[in-house]
Design a protein around this motif. Structure first.
Motif, short mmCIF file in Angstrom:
data_model
loop_
_atom_site.label_atom_id
_atom_site.label_comp_id
_atom_site.label_asym_id
_atom_site.label_seq_id
_atom_site.Cartn_x
_atom_site.Cartn_y
_atom_site.Cartn_z
N UNK A 1 -7.38 -9.26 13.36
CA UNK A 1 -8.81 -9.21 13.12
C UNK A 1 -9.18 -10.23 12.06
N UNK A 2 -10.48 -10.48 11.92
CA UNK A 2 -10.95 -11.47 10.97
C UNK A 2 -10.91 -10.98 9.53
N UNK A 3 -11.18 -11.90 8.62
CA UNK A 3 -11.17 -11.59 7.20
C UNK A 3 -12.19 -10.52 6.83
N UNK A 4 -13.25 -10.42 7.66
CA UNK A 4 -14.30 -9.46 7.35
C UNK A 4 -13.80 -8.02 7.41
N UNK A 5 -12.66 -7.80 8.07
CA UNK A 5 -12.13 -6.43 8.12
C UNK A 5 -11.79 -5.91 6.73
N UNK A 6 -11.48 -6.81 5.80
CA UNK A 6 -11.20 -6.39 4.42
C UNK A 6 -12.47 -5.86 3.76
N UNK B 1 -3.35 0.82 4.90
CA UNK B 1 -4.78 0.69 5.13
C UNK B 1 -5.09 -0.37 6.18
N UNK B 2 -4.28 -1.41 6.26
CA UNK B 2 -4.57 -2.52 7.17
C UNK B 2 -3.64 -2.55 8.38
N UNK B 3 -2.89 -1.50 8.58
CA UNK B 3 -2.00 -1.47 9.73
C UNK B 3 -2.81 -1.54 11.03
N UNK B 4 -2.37 -2.38 11.94
CA UNK B 4 -3.06 -2.56 13.21
C UNK B 4 -4.10 -3.66 13.20
N UNK B 5 -4.43 -4.21 12.03
CA UNK B 5 -5.45 -5.26 11.94
C UNK B 5 -4.86 -6.66 11.99
N UNK B 6 -3.57 -6.79 11.70
CA UNK B 6 -2.96 -8.12 11.62
C UNK B 6 -3.32 -8.85 10.35
#
Length: 330
Positions: free
Chosen positions: A127-132, A254-259
């Protein structure tokens, strides 16, 4: 003098680049080798060995510098660098699942936590940086860490100045003691954090780490003595040791699955670095304006904001911080 300045500047820039890259790189490699299920335990062992190396390195540097002079310390650092490179080259590249290392681990059981039994990573895209920015627990974690490091960064150098300036300690001995005490405590707390995260989740681990700083500030301001380095640095070891395990593990969950696990690690380190870099300026200003004691009390109080955020958003954070506990239960 100009040439010396250039050499020092280049070496410091290289050190900063390496320091910024090694955290996310080691986290990514660890995640790629052991996956989410084994990450908490392996990261705890990594950090224990990391702090042990820091402690041994500090001890050897002090001894070699005293015995053979300052150049021996730089030769020692170069030797450790060669050993580190050799250690990395001994890791087979095929042992690292690069998609899992980014947080794209296969999830066959359909619960979205990346703990499926498949051996391969997903074919999903990062996913993009915006996911953070859309991840509320990540934002709360970043804000809490920024406040913590804003107070923590200046504590040790200011305490050293206060003790030595008062004629109550030798600069060289004091510096060596601060490193050895803190790193020794971090070895133990890293292993405790690993066990605690597996049993109770990361929320409690982070809560205790934030609570260590106000106590540290209170002790530092109350006892400006040569023996004060022991409790003051022991508390530093508790806070930093717990966070060295909990922060990478929590970000990975927290970010698992987002890449975006490695990007998230880098972003969190950036926030920590901003707080730590501003801390000496704020601490020095406070010490000059109000004195050392008041500076320590105020710096320690910054972590009260971290505690307020962590407790205030507990309903949001507790489920998000339970990743290690869920994995350990399987």
């Amino acid at each position: 003098m100009v040439a010396i300045g250039i050499v020092v500047t280049v070496s410091q820039v290289a050190t900063a680049i390496a320091g910024a890259a090694i955290g996310p790189a080691v986290t990514g490699m660890t995640l790629g080798i052991v996956r989410q299920k084994g990450f908490n335990a392996q990261n705890g062992r990594n950090q224990a060995w990391n702090h042990a190396g820091n402690m041994v390195g500090a001890g050897l540097s002090g001894y070699l510098g005293w015995k053979f002079g300052m150049p021996a310390i730089f030769y020692l650092a170069a030797a450790f660098g060669v050993l580190a490179i050799t250690s990395v080259l001994l890791i087979p590249e095929r042992a690292i699942d690069h998609k899992a290392a980014r947080g794209l681990e296969k999830d066959e059981d359909g619960d979205g936590d990346g703990d499926g039994d498949g051996d391969d990573a997903t074919d999903g895209k990062a996913e993009g940086f915006k996911t953070l920015l859309s991840n509320k627990p990540m934002l709360i974690l970043a804000a809490a860490l920024a406040c913590f490091h804003l107070g923590n960064g200046a504590m040790l150098p200011l305490y050293g100045l206060a003790v030595v300036g008062a004629g109550k300690g030798n600069a060289a001995t004091f510096t060596a003691t601060t490193v050895v005490v803190a790193q020794a405590v971090m070895i133990v707390t890293s292993l405790i954090a690993m066990k605690m995260a597996a049993g109770r989740g990361y929320w409690l681990v982070m809560l205790i780490s934030f609570a260590a700083l106000p106590v540290r500030g209170l002790l530092a301001g109350s006892f400006i003595e040569h023996w004060g380095v022991w409790p003051v640095q022991a508390l530093d070891g508790i806070g930093a040791g717990l966070q060295s395990v909990a922060v990478p593990g929590l970000v990975a969950c927290l970010l698992n699955g987002t890449g975006c696990v490695n990007v998230g690690q880098g972003a969190v380190m950036t926030i920590q670095g901003v707080g730590a870099s501003l801390s000496p300026a704020i601490g020095g200003w406070l010490a000059q304006l109000l004195g050392y004691k008041a500076a320590f009390f105020i710096l320690g109080s910054f972590a009260l904001v971290s505690l307020a955020l962590w407790i205030g958003f507990a309903a949001t954070l507790r489920p998000a911080c339970a990743g290690a506990r869920k994995e350990a239960a399987r």
